[in-house]
Enzyme design. Structure first.
Site, short mmCIF file in Angstrom:
data_model
loop_
_atom_site.label_atom_id
_atom_site.label_comp_id
_atom_site.label_asym_id
_atom_site.label_seq_id
_atom_site.Cartn_x
_atom_site.Cartn_y
_atom_site.Cartn_z
N TYR A 53 0.81 -1.22 0.00
CA TYR A 53 0.00 0.00 0.00
C TYR A 53 0.84 1.27 0.00
O TYR A 53 0.29 2.37 -0.07
CB TYR A 53 -0.90 0.03 1.24
CG TYR A 53 -1.85 -1.13 1.34
CD1 TYR A 53 -2.91 -1.26 0.45
CD2 TYR A 53 -1.69 -2.11 2.32
CE1 TYR A 53 -3.78 -2.33 0.54
CE2 TYR A 53 -2.57 -3.17 2.42
CZ TYR A 53 -3.62 -3.27 1.52
OH TYR A 53 -4.48 -4.32 1.61
N HIS B 216 -4.52 6.11 -1.38
CA HIS B 216 -5.07 6.09 -0.02
C HIS B 216 -4.01 6.41 1.03
O HIS B 216 -4.36 6.66 2.18
CB HIS B 216 -5.64 4.68 0.25
CG HIS B 216 -7.03 4.68 0.80
ND1 HIS B 216 -7.87 5.78 0.82
CD2 HIS B 216 -7.76 3.68 1.36
CE1 HIS B 216 -9.03 5.46 1.36
NE2 HIS B 216 -8.99 4.19 1.71
N ASN C 247 -9.81 1.59 7.52
CA ASN C 247 -11.20 1.60 7.99
C ASN C 247 -11.34 1.56 9.50
O ASN C 247 -12.43 1.78 10.02
CB ASN C 247 -11.97 0.43 7.36
CG ASN C 247 -12.10 0.59 5.86
OD1 ASN C 247 -11.68 1.58 5.28
ND2 ASN C 247 -12.70 -0.40 5.22
N ASN D 52 -13.78 6.30 4.61
CA ASN D 52 -13.98 5.36 5.70
C ASN D 52 -13.04 5.58 6.89
O ASN D 52 -13.41 5.34 8.03
CB ASN D 52 -13.83 3.91 5.20
CG ASN D 52 -15.02 3.51 4.35
OD1 ASN D 52 -16.12 4.03 4.52
ND2 ASN D 52 -14.81 2.60 3.43
#
Length: 192
Positions: A14, A19, A66, A112
């Site tokens: 990631y 994000h 999240n 989120n």
């Protein structure tokens, strides 16, 4: 002390995704101000230091996006800080690419990580800096888009956005959020 939280997902897969611009901004501030973000507590990597004459804690929740609020809640319960001493850095798909947006408070929108923070801390009255990561193409679902990386010119633009977000935080700490909003909310990197 100010608690500056960059949102993102832990893990190499990631690392440079849309994000994770919150994490990347924390990394930039960490390097610029020589504040290593290596300690682990309250479900986050963090480091303490000083920016613009203010004591700060740079925080990267390790709960996955999240559940970011779990970490922020734990820090808040432990340090008992005020809402305006929390600054959250997040990605945003709804503002034009080449811009950042500083807000004093507000809803989570579709984000989120922000939903989790508001739910866990029971407040939305904290400053946040939104970094544009571009608009989702029609053919992609949202999760795939925000977990994708930047390429070509987009990479250069997002680097500039991250520097701009860091500069805005420095100004917020040195003066106030209104001055930072007046200066940085009107900059469009694509107009250069």
């Amino acid at each position: 002390m100010y608690f500056i939280v960059g949102l993102g997902n832990p893990g190499l897969q990631y690392e440079n995704t849309r994000h994770n611009v919150g994490f990347l901004t924390i990394d930039y501030l960490s390097e610029k101000h020589n504040i290593p973000v290596k300690k682990l507590k309250h479900k986050a990597l963090y480091g303490q230091g000083e920016i613009s004459g203010q004591k700060v804690m740079l925080i990267k929740p390790q709960t996955y996006m999240n559940n970011s609020g779990e970490s922020v809640r734990d820090f808040k319960n432990f340090y008992k800080f005020n809402d305006d001493e929390l600054i959250v850095i997040q990605d945003d798909i709804d503002i034009d690419f080449g811009k950042i947006r500083i807000k004093k408070k507000g809803s989570a929108g579709t984000h989120n990580g922000m939903k989790s923070i508001i739910y866990q801390t029971q407040t939305d009255k904290f400053p946040r800096i939104k970094i544009s990561v571009g608009q989702k193409p029609e053919y992609m679902d949202l999760a795939s888009f925000v977990l994708s990386g930047f390429h070509g010119e987009d990479l250069d633009i997002v680097r500039e956005e991250i520097i701009m977000a860091a500069d805005a935080i420095e100004m917020m700490l040195e003066t106030n959020i209104d001055k930072a909003m007046n200066k940085y909310n009107s900059i469009d990197l694509l107009e250069k």
